[in-house]
Design a protein around this motif. Sequence first.
Motif, PDB file in Angstrom:
ATOM      1  N   THR A 107      15.091 -41.219 -20.951  1.00  0.00           N
ATOM      2  CA  THR A 107      15.174 -41.619 -22.362  1.00  0.00           C
ATOM      3  C   THR A 107      13.835 -41.539 -23.089  1.00  0.00           C
ATOM      4  O   THR A 107      13.751 -41.036 -24.203  1.00  0.00           O
ATOM      5  CB  THR A 107      15.672 -43.086 -22.457  1.00  0.00           C
ATOM      6  N   GLU A 108      12.785 -42.082 -22.462  1.00  0.00           N
ATOM      7  CA  GLU A 108      11.511 -42.186 -23.178  1.00  0.00           C
ATOM      8  C   GLU A 108      10.649 -40.943 -23.045  1.00  0.00           C
ATOM      9  O   GLU A 108       9.437 -40.983 -23.260  1.00  0.00           O
ATOM     10  CB  GLU A 108      10.741 -43.435 -22.709  1.00  0.00           C
ATOM     11  N   ASN A 109      11.254 -39.809 -22.703  1.00  0.00           N
ATOM     12  CA  ASN A 109      10.500 -38.560 -22.686  1.00  0.00           C
ATOM     13  C   ASN A 109      10.004 -38.250 -24.087  1.00  0.00           C
ATOM     14  O   ASN A 109      10.739 -38.454 -25.059  1.00  0.00           O
ATOM     15  CB  ASN A 109      11.411 -37.410 -22.222  1.00  0.00           C
TER      16      ASN A 109
ATOM     17  N   VAL B 205       5.454 -33.317  -8.074  1.00  0.00           N
ATOM     18  CA  VAL B 205       6.820 -33.581  -7.614  1.00  0.00           C
ATOM     19  C   VAL B 205       6.796 -34.546  -6.426  1.00  0.00           C
ATOM     20  O   VAL B 205       5.856 -34.547  -5.628  1.00  0.00           O
ATOM     21  CB  VAL B 205       7.579 -32.290  -7.201  1.00  0.00           C
ATOM     22  N   GLN B 206       7.834 -35.366  -6.368  1.00  0.00           N
ATOM     23  CA  GLN B 206       8.028 -36.292  -5.248  1.00  0.00           C
ATOM     24  C   GLN B 206       9.525 -36.415  -5.000  1.00  0.00           C
ATOM     25  O   GLN B 206      10.298 -36.598  -5.946  1.00  0.00           O
ATOM     26  CB  GLN B 206       7.528 -37.691  -5.604  1.00  0.00           C
ATOM     27  N   LYS B 207       9.890 -36.344  -3.721  1.00  0.00           N
ATOM     28  CA  LYS B 207      11.299 -36.543  -3.384  1.00  0.00           C
ATOM     29  C   LYS B 207      11.487 -37.993  -2.924  1.00  0.00           C
ATOM     30  O   LYS B 207      10.784 -38.437  -2.007  1.00  0.00           O
ATOM     31  CB  LYS B 207      11.676 -35.563  -2.272  1.00  0.00           C
TER      32      LYS B 207
ATOM     33  N   LEU C 262      14.158 -41.034  -1.553  1.00  0.00           N
ATOM     34  CA  LEU C 262      15.471 -41.345  -0.974  1.00  0.00           C
ATOM     35  C   LEU C 262      15.785 -42.814  -1.253  1.00  0.00           C
ATOM     36  O   LEU C 262      14.923 -43.688  -1.042  1.00  0.00           O
ATOM     37  CB  LEU C 262      15.448 -41.077   0.537  1.00  0.00           C
ATOM     38  N   HIS C 263      16.997 -43.073  -1.735  1.00  0.00           N
ATOM     39  CA  HIS C 263      17.382 -44.442  -2.112  1.00  0.00           C
ATOM     40  C   HIS C 263      18.177 -45.132  -1.016  1.00  0.00           C
ATOM     41  O   HIS C 263      18.991 -44.502  -0.343  1.00  0.00           O
ATOM     42  CB  HIS C 263      18.274 -44.426  -3.361  1.00  0.00           C
ATOM     43  N   ASP C 264      17.958 -46.443  -0.890  1.00  0.00           N
ATOM     44  CA  ASP C 264      18.823 -47.281  -0.062  1.00  0.00           C
ATOM     45  C   ASP C 264      19.825 -47.934  -1.023  1.00  0.00           C
ATOM     46  O   ASP C 264      19.583 -49.025  -1.557  1.00  0.00           O
ATOM     47  CB  ASP C 264      17.968 -48.338   0.661  1.00  0.00           C
TER      48      ASP C 264
ATOM     49  N   LEU D 138       5.033 -50.485 -15.940  1.00  0.00           N
ATOM     50  CA  LEU D 138       3.981 -49.902 -15.084  1.00  0.00           C
ATOM     51  C   LEU D 138       3.689 -48.457 -15.473  1.00  0.00           C
ATOM     52  O   LEU D 138       2.583 -47.962 -15.287  1.00  0.00           O
ATOM     53  CB  LEU D 138       4.403 -49.968 -13.606  1.00  0.00           C
ATOM     54  N   ASN D 139       4.692 -47.790 -16.015  1.00  0.00           N
ATOM     55  CA  ASN D 139       4.513 -46.376 -16.360  1.00  0.00           C
ATOM     56  C   ASN D 139       4.171 -46.165 -17.835  1.00  0.00           C
ATOM     57  O   ASN D 139       4.204 -45.038 -18.318  1.00  0.00           O
ATOM     58  CB  ASN D 139       5.764 -45.578 -15.978  1.00  0.00           C
ATOM     59  N   THR D 140       3.868 -47.236 -18.532  1.00  0.00           N
ATOM     60  CA  THR D 140       3.389 -47.095 -19.909  1.00  0.00           C
ATOM     61  C   THR D 140       1.865 -47.164 -19.846  1.00  0.00           C
ATOM     62  O   THR D 140       1.289 -48.201 -19.535  1.00  0.00           O
ATOM     63  CB  THR D 140       3.966 -48.223 -20.797  1.00  0.00           C
TER      64      THR D 140
END
Length: 320
Positions: free
Chosen positions: A158-160, A187-189, A191-193, A232-234
């Motif tokens: 959204t905030e792109n 890039v980073q891959k 994996l979700h739990d 954290l990403n702002t």
Amino acid sequence: MDDQTWARTPIEPQSANAPLSTAAIFLVVTITDGAEAATTARGVISDLGGLVRTVGFRDLAGHLSCNVGIGAAAWQRFEQQSKPAQLDRFHAIPGFAHTAPATPGDLLFHIRAERADQCFELERLLLGKLGTAVTVVDEVQGFRYFDSRDLLGFVDGTENPTGASMMQSSLIGDEDQEFSGGSYVVVQKYLHDLTAWATLSTEQQEAIIGRTKADNVELDDDDAPRKSHKALNTIVDENGVEHDILRDNMPFGRPGQGEFGTYFIGYARNLWVIDHMLRRMFIGDPVGDYDRILDFSTAVTGSTYFVPSNDLLESLAPDA
Ligand code: HEM
């Protein structure tokens, strides 16, 4: 541009800002040792535009695009006189609880289209041309999931930045003239739990991401005891200027294998902006208060590249 013209317009080669697509392939390769392999790789990537036209023209409404990123070690092997100012390999970030690993990669191909078959066909022809000059170290097929949600269930992207600010934040400018129009990409891959994630209440998940889940509204969480992923990403510098990046994350997975992931891809004019985001996520702000998205998402790869402008890419041809 009206809809009809748009449907018939090919996408410029090496466009960091190619539109978000319904399908994507993220292909990471290393280049075989020796001068011959490096020369083959240079030859193939310098003519990538031709290959994209070969496949893309068969259905222009598929909007096939492909960006190639070149890693720092590969750039050195391409025997160029100078190097993009900020190009560096990905450095692992060991946090207290979670680590962002650095993994091999000389070239990244970011293939996008509205049709999975176009992505597949381009990858097939590309790898055929590269032959034994490369080894594939990672290959991920991503898909658009409902309203651009990640597999954690949140709308992602959204905030792109959009319009002029998209170019401003993703393309190198006059500060590094020889490389202007290019971009850095990380890039980073992940994996979700998903089983563990599902044990949280929706409110807990929303506090971690920083937005509501159902309708994607930003939370007013400035006073929250722990910063959300969004906070954290702002990145705001000492002059109050916010620094953005351009993301095109894609979900991927194989439910039969219990594999559920997000492939993170971020384009930036300044590599330090992504580095800063990653440090805040893994080390935390304040230190120790890392991004809780990481308790449910493990980074298994990490690599950095420079995406040259199309003119510069073409000039890498060994006989140019
Ligand atoms: C925002 C998901 C990794 C940078 C978001 C949002 C979601 C999300 C759902 C909110 C909506 C939006 O604005 O896009 C994820 C997932 C990740 C991941 C599932 C991997 C498991 C990363 C990484 C970075 C990053 C590694 C940077 C290095 C950002 C930025 C924003 C954002 C810059 C926008 C913040 C704002 O200005 O509101 N992410 N993300 N994300 N993410 Fe991520």
